[in-house]
Design a protein around this motif. Structure first.
Motif, PDB file in Angstrom:
ATOM      1  N   GLN A 164       0.543  -1.212  -0.330  1.00  0.00           N
ATOM      2  CA  GLN A 164      -0.116  -0.461   0.409  1.00  0.00           C
ATOM      3  C   GLN A 164       0.957   0.681   0.820  1.00  0.00           C
ATOM      4  O   GLN A 164       0.414   2.204  -0.937  1.00  0.00           O
ATOM      5  CB  GLN A 164      -1.077   0.223   1.582  1.00  0.00           C
ATOM      6  N   GLN A 165       2.028   1.068   0.777  1.00  0.00           N
ATOM      7  CA  GLN A 165       2.613   2.940   1.124  1.00  0.00           C
ATOM      8  C   GLN A 165       3.639   2.566  -0.210  1.00  0.00           C
ATOM      9  O   GLN A 165       3.114   3.669  -0.418  1.00  0.00           O
ATOM     10  CB  GLN A 165       4.001   2.084   1.669  1.00  0.00           C
ATOM     11  N   GLU A 166       3.413   1.588  -1.496  1.00  0.00           N
ATOM     12  CA  GLU A 166       4.220   1.775  -2.541  1.00  0.00           C
ATOM     13  C   GLU A 166       3.553   2.173  -3.164  1.00  0.00           C
ATOM     14  O   GLU A 166       3.347   3.071  -4.707  1.00  0.00           O
ATOM     15  CB  GLU A 166       5.014   0.341  -3.316  1.00  0.00           C
ATOM     16  N   LEU A 167       2.196   2.188  -3.482  1.00  0.00           N
ATOM     17  CA  LEU A 167       1.057   2.932  -4.050  1.00  0.00           C
ATOM     18  C   LEU A 167       0.562   4.123  -3.978  1.00  0.00           C
ATOM     19  O   LEU A 167       0.674   4.497  -4.845  1.00  0.00           O
ATOM     20  CB  LEU A 167      -0.800   2.422  -4.300  1.00  0.00           C
ATOM     21  N   SER A 172       2.200   9.513  -6.841  1.00  0.00           N
ATOM     22  CA  SER A 172       2.383  10.954  -7.081  1.00  0.00           C
ATOM     23  C   SER A 172       3.476  11.140  -7.778  1.00  0.00           C
ATOM     24  O   SER A 172       4.155  12.143  -8.271  1.00  0.00           O
ATOM     25  CB  SER A 172       2.820  11.052  -4.997  1.00  0.00           C
ATOM     26  N   LEU A 173       3.466   9.717  -8.547  1.00  0.00           N
ATOM     27  CA  LEU A 173       5.480   9.902  -9.677  1.00  0.00           C
ATOM     28  C   LEU A 173       4.554   8.737 -10.909  1.00  0.00           C
ATOM     29  O   LEU A 173       4.660   8.928 -11.899  1.00  0.00           O
ATOM     30  CB  LEU A 173       6.248   8.755  -9.108  1.00  0.00           C
ATOM     31  N   PRO A 178       4.511   6.231 -15.105  1.00  0.00           N
ATOM     32  CA  PRO A 178       3.120   5.619 -14.868  1.00  0.00           C
ATOM     33  C   PRO A 178       3.208   4.043 -15.023  1.00  0.00           C
ATOM     34  O   PRO A 178       2.342   3.333 -14.678  1.00  0.00           O
ATOM     35  CB  PRO A 178       2.761   6.005 -16.614  1.00  0.00           C
ATOM     36  N   ALA A 179       4.288   3.843 -15.831  1.00  0.00           N
ATOM     37  CA  ALA A 179       4.301   1.886 -15.591  1.00  0.00           C
ATOM     38  C   ALA A 179       4.425   1.571 -14.060  1.00  0.00           C
ATOM     39  O   ALA A 179       4.409   0.470 -14.276  1.00  0.00           O
ATOM     40  CB  ALA A 179       6.123   1.762 -16.274  1.00  0.00           C
ATOM     41  N   LEU A 180       5.489   2.393 -12.902  1.00  0.00           N
ATOM     42  CA  LEU A 180       5.378   1.956 -11.683  1.00  0.00           C
ATOM     43  C   LEU A 180       4.438   1.946 -11.399  1.00  0.00           C
ATOM     44  O   LEU A 180       4.230   1.286 -10.372  1.00  0.00           O
ATOM     45  CB  LEU A 180       7.175   3.025 -11.121  1.00  0.00           C
ATOM     46  N   TYR A 181       3.593   3.379 -11.681  1.00  0.00           N
ATOM     47  CA  TYR A 181       2.640   3.219 -10.649  1.00  0.00           C
ATOM     48  C   TYR A 181       1.282   2.291 -11.544  1.00  0.00           C
ATOM     49  O   TYR A 181       0.598   1.588 -10.257  1.00  0.00           O
ATOM     50  CB  TYR A 181       1.731   4.597 -11.501  1.00  0.00           C
TER      51      TYR A 181
END
Length: 591
Positions: A164-167, A172-173, A178-181
Motif C-alpha cells: 500500500q505504501q508503494e502505491l 505521486s509519481l 506511469p509504468a511504476l504506478y
C-alpha cells in the motif's frame, strides 16, 4: 476192527461236544447278560437343546429345566465336520430347510449399500491470497452456512502494508513514472483487492492495517483449517466450503456385477432416517478402475438435496433394476439362511435326506435380489440348507466342537456351563479356543478405548431391555449412536481393519437407530439381536482391552436363538426379562 474204531471216534466226539457245552455254554449266557447290564448301566441322558449336558440318569436339564432324553450311542458314518441333532431339538427350534434352486434374475431389483458424500464438483476451498496473521475469524464452527461475499476473516499482512505504501508513493509519481504506478496497482489486484479498495487507498493516502477476506462461494463450512491468531501463508487454505444442494451417493459394486449397470439407470434410494420415503436419482458415474483390494468399483448417483435431507456420511440403500440382456439362471438362497462374521458368509447344509445331519459350508455371495442372495461359490442346485433356526444349528455345531460361524476351524469352545461340569477348563484349552476365533486385527489402543465406550453404552442398553424399560432402551440407543460417531476411523491405518470397521459401523448404526426410534419393546429386541451380532464381530476383530462374555439363548427370536454381550458370566437374558431371566449360557469369552 474198522467198525470198532469208528464207534470209538464218534464216542470221543460226542464227549467233547458235551464237555464244551458245560464249560462255555453257561458262561456265554452269563457274558451276554453282563454285557446287557453294562450297556444299561452306561446309558447317558442329555438335553435336546443343550447337548453338552450328559448325566448318568434321567432328570431335568440344569440350564433350561427340560426333561432329559437318552443320548444316542454314537454318530457312526459322519465325517469330521458333520454333526447330528435330535428330532426333539429339530422340533423345538422349528428348524426348517429348503432345497437350493436356480432363479431368473432378469428384471429383478438389485440392492446396493452405500454412503452419502459431498458433491466434489460443488466444493470449494477458501484460501488467503496474502500472508499474514488472522486478527479475527468470523466462522465459529463446522456446519455454519456462509453466503458469497460474506466477511470470513480479517488478516494483518506486513507485505500488504508495504504494498500500500508503494502505491501511495507511485501515485505521486504516476505522471513521470506511469509504468511504476501501474505495477503497484496490479500487485494489489493480484492479492484480490478490488478496484474500489485500491482507489480508496490511493485517494485517502492512508494505509490499512487489516484486510478482509470475503467468501467466494455460498455453502456449508465442512472443515475449519485455521484458528484465530494463526499466521497463514499466501495461498494457504482457510476453510472448506461445500454446496450441499446436491450430494453424491457412492455404492460399491463387485466385479461380477459391473455388467448389470450402466450410466443413466434410474435408482431409488432409501435411508434409515426416512424409512417410508424413496428418492429418485440416476447413475452418474461408474469408476473405470477396479479397487484391487476390495474387488469393487464405485457407482455414483447424484441426488437433489435442496431440502437438506441427506447428510454426508449417512448410509443409504439403492434399488436398481438389473439391465442385463442375458437370461441366465443363477443360484439363489433366502437371506435367512446366511450367517455373517467378518469377511465370511456361512450356511448350514443338511447332508442326509433321512437323518438330521448338518455341516457348515462357507459361501461367496453376489447380488441381493429382494429377500434372496445370489450364490457365486459354495453350493450347487439340489443342496438342502437350513433357512429357519440357523442360529440354533450354529450353537449345536459349536457345542459339539464342529466348524461354526465363530469357530471356523472346529474344536470345542469353552463355555461357562462346561467349566462347571469340569470340561475344557484348563489354561491350554482356553488358549486353543481363542486361536480358533476370527483373527484379531492390530489396532491402536486409542481406537480400542473408543470402541470400549460404544460397548459400555451397549451394556446400558442391554440392562434396560432386561428391565423391560423401553424408554430407557431408546435413550441408551441414542447414547450408543453418539459414542459411535466419536470413533475415529482415521486411527485405522490398515486397509483391512478400515474396511472391516466401515462395514460393521454401518450395521451397528442402523440397528441402534432403529432401536432409538421405537418404544415397542418387542421391536427393540428384534433390532437388538442384529446389533449384538455385529458388535460381537467388532469386539472379536478389534478388542476393547476388557474381558467380554458372549452369551446365547436358543429360545429367543421364536426359537431361532440370539446372542448378546455381557460384562459378567452370570446369564441375565435381555430377550425375555423376568419371564425367562436366566435362560441361556456363555458361548465364548473374548479377552
Amino acid at each position: 476192527m474198522k467198525n470198532n474204531k469208528i464207534v470209538i471216534y464218534i464216542g470221543l466226539l460226542a464227549v467233547g461236544l458235551l464237555l464244551g457245552w458245560f464249560l462255555f455254554g453257561g458262561s456265554s449266557k452269563e457274558a451276554d447278560h453282563n454285557h446287557n447290564e453294562v450297556t444299561q448301566t452306561n446309558q447317558m441322558w442329555t438335553c435336546s437343546m443343550h447337548p453338552q449336558i450328559m448325566q448318568p440318569e434321567p432328570g431335568d436339564c440344569p440350564i433350561c429345566g427340560m426333561d432329559l432324553i437318552p443320548a444316542e450311542a454314537g454318530a457312526d458314518g459322519l465325517t469330521a465336520d458333520q454333526f447330528k441333532l435330535t428330532a426333539n431339538a429339530m422340533a423345538l427350534a422349528n428348524i426348517q430347510t429348503t432345497v437350493v434352486g436356480k432363479g431368473n434374475v432378469e428384471g429383478n431389483t438389485i440392492k446396493l449399500s452405500g454412503k452419502i458424500a459431498e458433491n466434489e464438483e460443488a466444493n470449494a476451498v477458501q484460501v488467503s491470497y496474502f500472508a499474514g496473521r488472522i486478527e479475527r475469524l468470523n466462522v465459529s464452527f463446522t456446519g455454519e452456512e456462509v453466503r458469497k461475499g460474506q466477511l470470513l476473516a480479517t488478516i494483518y499482512s506486513p507485505e500488504l502494508y508495504a504494498a500500500q505504501q508503494e502505491l501511495i508513493t507511485a501515485a505521486s509519481l504516476k505522471e513521470s513514472q506511469p509504468a511504476l504506478y501501474k505495477a503497484a496497482r496490479n500487485k494489489l489486484k493480484l492479492w484480490k483487492l478490488s478496484e474500489t479498495q485500491i482507489n480508496q487507498i490511493e485517494s485517502t493516502g492512508k494505509v490499512k492495517e487489516n484486510f478482509p477476506v470475503y467468501a467466494t462461494v455460498s455453502g456449508t463450512v465442512t472443515e475449519k483449517l485455521v484458528e484465530q491468531g494463526d499466521y497463514v501463508k499466501q495461498g494457504q487454505p482457510l476453510l472448506k466450503i461445500a454446496n450441499l444442494n446436491t450430494v453424491w451417493a457412492n455404492f460399491d459394486v463387485y466385479e461380477n456385477q459391473i455388467d448389470l449397470f450402466k450410466k443413466g439407470q434410474e435408482v431409488l434410494v432409501t435411508t434409515n432416517a426416512y424409512p417410508n420415503k424413496e428418492f429418485k436419482g440416476k447413475v452418474d458415474f461408474i469408476d473405470p478402475v477396479l479397487n484391487t483390494k476390495t474387488r469393487t468399483v464405485t457407482l455414483r448417483v447424484v441426488l437433489n438435496n435442496k431440502d437438506d435431507v441427506f447428510k454426508p456420511g449417512m448410509f443409504v440403500t439403492a434399488n436398481i433394476e438389473g439391465s442385463t440382456a442375458k437370461n441366465d439362471e443363477v443360484l439363489t438362497i433366502p437371506a435367512t439362511a446366511v450367517l455373517w462374521t467378518g469377511e465370511r458368509s456361512v450356511v448350514y447344509l443338511k447332508t442326509s435326506q433321512d437323518q438330521p445331519v448338518f455341516e457348515m459350508r462357507e459361501v461367496k455371495l453376489g447380488n441381493q435380489i429382494g429377500n434372496e442372495y445370489e450364490v457365486l461359490e459354495g453350493l450347487f442346485a439340489g443342496n438342502e440348507i437350513v433357512t429357519n433356526g440357523t442360529f440354533t444349528v450354529d450353537a449345536a455345531a459349536q457345542l459339539q466342537g464342529k466348524k461354526s460361524m465363530m469357530n471356523k476351524d472346529g474344536g470345542k469352545v469353552m463355555t461357562g456351563h462346561e467349566g462347571h461340569l469340569g470340561m475344557d477348563n484348563n489354561a491350554s484349552n482356553k488358549e486353543s479356543d481363542h486361536t480358533n476365533m476370527n483373527e484379531r486385527l492390530e489396532v491402536s489402543e486409542k481406537f480400542q478405548q473408543q470402541l470400549n465406550s460404544v460397548y459400555n453404552a451397549y451394556i446400558n442398553l442391554k440392562d434396560a431391555l432386561v428391565k423391560e424399560d423401553s424408554i430407557s432402551t431408546s435413550a441408551n440407543a441414542t447414547t450408543l449412536l453418539n459414542k459411535l460417531n466419536k470413533v475415529d476411523m482415521k486411527l485405522l491405518s490398515d486397509n483391512k481393519a478400515h474396511n472391516h470397521w466401515m462395514s460393521l459401523e454401518g450395521e451397528i448404526k442402523s440397528s441402534a437407530t432403529s432401536i432409538s426410534e421405537t418404544s415397542d419393546i418387542k421391536s427393540q429386541r428384534d433390532h437388538f439381536k442384529h446389533l449384538s451380532s455385529h458388535l460381537i464381530n467388532a469386539v472379536q476383530l478389534f478388542g476393547i482391552n476388557e474381558k467380554v462374555y458372549v452369551e446365547f439363548c436358543p429360545m429367543a427370536d421364536n426359537n431361532n436363538g440370539a446372542y448378546w454381550l455381557s460384562k459378567e458370566e452370570k446369564v441375565i437374558n435381555p430377550y425375555f426379562g423376568e419371564a425367562m431371566l436366566t435362560c441361556g449360557e456363555v458361548k465364548q469369552v473374548i479377552e
